[in-house]
Design a protein around this motif. Structure first.
Motif, PDB file in Angstrom:
ATOM      1  N   GLU A  33      18.299 -21.023  15.800  1.00 29.53           N
ATOM      2  CA  GLU A  33      18.304 -22.305  15.079  1.00 29.53           C
ATOM      3  C   GLU A  33      18.930 -22.257  13.882  1.00 29.53           C
ATOM      4  N   PRO A  34      20.257 -22.381  14.207  1.00 29.84           N
ATOM      5  CA  PRO A  34      21.269 -22.190  12.865  1.00 29.84           C
ATOM      6  C   PRO A  34      21.351 -23.157  11.815  1.00 29.84           C
ATOM      7  N   ASN A  35      20.695 -24.156  12.005  1.00 31.92           N
ATOM      8  CA  ASN A  35      20.530 -25.179  11.026  1.00 31.92           C
ATOM      9  C   ASN A  35      19.264 -25.073  10.040  1.00 31.92           C
ATOM     10  N   LYS A  36      18.371 -24.049  10.452  1.00 30.85           N
ATOM     11  CA  LYS A  36      17.268 -23.624   9.595  1.00 30.85           C
ATOM     12  C   LYS A  36      17.554 -22.372   8.812  1.00 30.85           C
ATOM     13  N   ALA A  37      17.156 -22.608   7.632  1.00 27.13           N
ATOM     14  CA  ALA A  37      17.528 -21.276   6.664  1.00 27.13           C
ATOM     15  C   ALA A  37      16.737 -20.021   6.967  1.00 27.13           C
ATOM     16  N   GLY A  38      15.474 -20.209   7.720  1.00 26.50           N
ATOM     17  CA  GLY A  38      14.820 -19.061   8.209  1.00 26.50           C
ATOM     18  C   GLY A  38      13.638 -19.724   8.654  1.00 26.50           C
ATOM     19  N   LYS A  39      12.627 -18.840   9.151  1.00 20.69           N
ATOM     20  CA  LYS A  39      11.447 -19.376  10.035  1.00 20.69           C
ATOM     21  C   LYS A  39      10.156 -19.286   9.095  1.00 20.69           C
ATOM     22  N   LEU A  40      10.173 -18.614   7.892  1.00 20.69           N
ATOM     23  CA  LEU A  40       9.043 -18.541   7.068  1.00 20.69           C
ATOM     24  C   LEU A  40       8.980 -19.716   6.141  1.00 20.69           C
ATOM     25  N   ARG A  41       7.815 -20.149   5.858  1.00 20.72           N
ATOM     26  CA  ARG A  41       7.844 -21.428   4.613  1.00 20.72           C
ATOM     27  C   ARG A  41       7.703 -20.893   3.337  1.00 20.72           C
ATOM     28  N   LEU A  42       8.967 -21.644   2.411  1.00 23.03           N
ATOM     29  CA  LEU A  42       9.026 -20.866   1.044  1.00 23.03           C
ATOM     30  C   LEU A  42       7.641 -21.117   0.289  1.00 23.03           C
ATOM     31  N   MET A  43       7.140 -22.266   0.326  1.00 26.29           N
ATOM     32  CA  MET A  43       6.060 -22.546  -0.573  1.00 26.29           C
ATOM     33  C   MET A  43       4.731 -21.773  -0.139  1.00 26.29           C
ATOM     34  N   TYR A  44       4.620 -21.691   1.020  1.00 30.34           N
ATOM     35  CA  TYR A  44       3.120 -21.507   1.533  1.00 30.34           C
ATOM     36  C   TYR A  44       3.106 -19.872   1.636  1.00 30.34           C
ATOM     37  N   GLU A  45       4.363 -19.151   2.035  1.00 31.72           N
ATOM     38  CA  GLU A  45       4.393 -17.557   2.552  1.00 31.72           C
ATOM     39  C   GLU A  45       5.129 -16.904   1.732  1.00 31.72           C
ATOM     40  N   THR A  83       0.825  -1.091   0.045  1.00 32.18           N
ATOM     41  CA  THR A  83      -0.262  -0.107   0.029  1.00 32.18           C
ATOM     42  C   THR A  83       0.743   1.179   0.055  1.00 32.18           C
ATOM     43  N   ARG A  84       2.035   1.386   0.653  1.00 27.62           N
ATOM     44  CA  ARG A  84       2.756   2.447   0.747  1.00 27.62           C
ATOM     45  C   ARG A  84       4.450   2.424   0.840  1.00 27.62           C
ATOM     46  N   GLY A  85       4.978   1.104   0.680  1.00 25.70           N
ATOM     47  CA  GLY A  85       6.321   0.816   0.593  1.00 25.70           C
ATOM     48  C   GLY A  85       6.810   0.404   1.906  1.00 25.70           C
ATOM     49  N   GLY A  86       8.070   0.198   1.948  1.00 21.13           N
ATOM     50  CA  GLY A  86       8.700  -0.396   3.135  1.00 21.13           C
ATOM     51  C   GLY A  86       9.458  -1.819   2.786  1.00 21.13           C
ATOM     52  N   VAL A  87      10.018  -2.336   3.631  1.00 17.22           N
ATOM     53  CA  VAL A  87      10.670  -3.516   3.689  1.00 17.22           C
ATOM     54  C   VAL A  87      10.800  -4.329   4.803  1.00 17.22           C
ATOM     55  N   PHE A  88      10.211  -5.522   4.513  1.00 12.37           N
ATOM     56  CA  PHE A  88       9.725  -6.765   5.605  1.00 12.37           C
ATOM     57  C   PHE A  88      11.241  -7.680   5.525  1.00 12.37           C
ATOM     58  N   MET A  89      11.585  -7.855   6.730  1.00 15.14           N
ATOM     59  CA  MET A  89      12.739  -8.981   7.040  1.00 15.14           C
ATOM     60  C   MET A  89      12.444  -9.902   7.979  1.00 15.14           C
ATOM     61  N   TYR A  90      12.300 -11.001   7.668  1.00 15.32           N
ATOM     62  CA  TYR A  90      12.282 -12.355   8.606  1.00 15.32           C
ATOM     63  C   TYR A  90      13.448 -13.278   8.359  1.00 15.32           C
ATOM     64  N   PRO A  91      14.831 -12.874   9.076  1.00 13.53           N
ATOM     65  CA  PRO A  91      16.007 -13.381   8.423  1.00 13.53           C
ATOM     66  C   PRO A  91      16.336 -14.497   9.115  1.00 13.53           C
ATOM     67  N   THR A 145      14.314 -23.615  -5.956  1.00  8.60           N
ATOM     68  CA  THR A 145      13.846 -24.771  -6.111  1.00  8.60           C
ATOM     69  C   THR A 145      13.712 -25.399  -4.772  1.00  8.60           C
ATOM     70  N   PRO A 146      12.554 -25.632  -4.218  1.00  6.78           N
ATOM     71  CA  PRO A 146      12.431 -26.513  -2.861  1.00  6.78           C
ATOM     72  C   PRO A 146      12.750 -27.724  -3.040  1.00  6.78           C
ATOM     73  N   SER A 147      13.218 -28.224  -1.891  1.00  9.25           N
ATOM     74  CA  SER A 147      13.620 -29.757  -1.828  1.00  9.25           C
ATOM     75  C   SER A 147      12.768 -30.718  -1.176  1.00  9.25           C
ATOM     76  N   LYS A 148      11.825 -29.711  -0.338  1.00  5.93           N
ATOM     77  CA  LYS A 148      10.920 -30.626   0.523  1.00  5.93           C
ATOM     78  C   LYS A 148       9.777 -29.498   0.651  1.00  5.93           C
ATOM     79  N   LEU A 149       8.595 -30.236   1.063  1.00  4.79           N
ATOM     80  CA  LEU A 149       7.243 -29.456   1.031  1.00  4.79           C
ATOM     81  C   LEU A 149       7.156 -28.466   2.109  1.00  4.79           C
ATOM     82  N   HIS A 150       7.806 -28.635   3.161  1.00  6.49           N
ATOM     83  CA  HIS A 150       7.666 -27.461   4.366  1.00  6.49           C
ATOM     84  C   HIS A 150       9.100 -26.824   4.525  1.00  6.49           C
ATOM     85  N   GLU A 151       9.611 -26.799   3.528  1.00  7.32           N
ATOM     86  CA  GLU A 151      11.094 -25.985   3.510  1.00  7.32           C
ATOM     87  C   GLU A 151      11.218 -24.495   3.924  1.00  7.32           C
ATOM     88  N   ARG A 152      12.066 -24.023   4.809  1.00  4.00           N
ATOM     89  CA  ARG A 152      11.995 -22.713   5.383  1.00  4.00           C
ATOM     90  C   ARG A 152      12.934 -21.851   4.533  1.00  4.00           C
TER      91      ARG A 152
END
Length: 336
Positions: free
Chosen positions: A268-280, A255-263, A306-313
């Motif tokens: 949890e160092p072994n997880k690439a992130g929190k959000l799900r690649l395919m659903y979010e 709506t008005r600009g900005g930057v969203f970050m969920y790094p 390219t995702p490697s699994k269904l619930h990839e983060r």
């Protein structure tokens, strides 16, 4: 002045350019109707006995809210019989939901986060539904999880519905971004914004500052520069916004600009992130790019992954193009 309905918009897309097959049009209309049903449950709140947690957990080990389960069931029931889908996948389900044999099977795959921002349900803050549409590209009979593992750039459509003061449906079919508002009296979706564009520059960022001590140096560097304000290297003052509902935060950015970050962070160092690649991440990245913004995981364009699994983060940085490029450059400098 006459307003354009969702159906009229989709019919016009079908007539012009040929990038709206009949099955895809039907799929989007069915998802939109399901979102209307979910909106009714959300709006009733305590009156409908839908607040609070259920006694179950989803595939990620998160305690489900009652509305998570209701929204998931609404989307499945609405979509499985129409003949436009081969299968569905949800953030709330372990595996895919193949369209039962008693119904005709279509050529599309639907992925969704039935209710994003669940932590906000009980406190009456905006939440939403996110969805992504892929084509089933294999010619083999039957459907498997492998059919879903496509990069986001292959999405046929994506969108979200935000349940806030107004119920708004935001959609792309690869031809820009449009917004529709639910007219409750008429029960119809009415276009209220066309050709949505995100400003390339911004003075707003959205991030959970409580995690600062866990961030990687490039993220710390970027946020520190924003916080330094007009006397710092950016020479301008920034505002921070954080709703803890990706739908609400991304809607503000569209709506008005900005930057969203969920790094990525060190908890949890072994997880690439929190959000799900395919659903979010994928559907939101598609929308943001179609509106002229950018979306990366810090080093790569999200839609190229390219995702490697269904619930990839995945880690996510999206929004105003110049800010996303700056954060990405900081990550690449460290990697190099």
């Amino acid at each position: 002045m006459s307003r354009i309905s969702l159906t009229q918009y989709l019919v016009e897309q079908q007539r012009s350019g040929g990038h709206m097959p009949a099955q895809l049009r039907l799929l989007i209309e069915v998802v939109a109707r399901a979102c209307k049903r979910i909106a009714i449950s959300v709006n009733k709140g305590a009156l409908g006995d839908v607040l609070g947690s259920a006694v179950s957990e989803n595939v990620q080990g998160e305690v489900q809210k009652k509305l998570d389960i209701i929204a998931n069931e609404v989307l499945i029931e609405a979509n499985e019989w129409g003949g436009h889908l081969a299968a569905m996948a949800s953030e709330e389900m372990d595996s895919i939901h193949v369209v039962p044999n008693r119904f005709p099977q279509g050529e599309y795959l639907l992925l969704f986060d039935p209710l994003d921002g669940s932590s906000n349900i009980d406190v009456n803050v905006s939440i939403g539904t996110i969805f992504s549409v892929l084509r089933k590209v294999t010619n083999t009979r039957g459907v498997s999880e492998e059919d879903f593992l496509q990069p986001g750039k292959q999405q046929a459509a994506a969108g979200y519905c935000v349940y806030g003061p107004q119920t708004t449906l935001v959609l792309t079919v690869g031809d820009g971004v449009v917004m529709f508002t639910l007219d409750r009296e008429m029960g119809s979706w009415v276009m209220t914004e066309s050709e949505v564009k995100i400003p390339a520059d911004t003075k707003e960022f959205a991030i959970n500052m409580s995690n600062m001590r866990h961030w990687a140096p490039p993220v710390r560097r970027y946020i520190d520069e924003c916080l330094a304000g007009s006397t710092g290297p950016r020479e301008k003052d920034f505002n921070m916004r954080w709703v803890a509902s990706m739908v609400a935060d991304v809607h503000r950015i569209l709506t008005r600009g900005g930057v969203f970050m969920y790094p990525w962070d060190a908890r949890e160092p072994n997880k690439a992130g929190k959000l799900r690649l395919m659903y979010e991440a994928n559907p939101m990245a598609f929308l943001v790019e179609q509106a002229g913004g950018g979306a990366t995981d810090g080093t790569r364009r999200i839609l190229d992954i390219t995702p490697s699994k269904l619930h990839e983060r995945v880690a996510v940085v999206l929004g105003s193009k110049n800010e996303v490029e700056r954060v990405t450059q900081y990550h690449l400098q460290q990697a190099g």
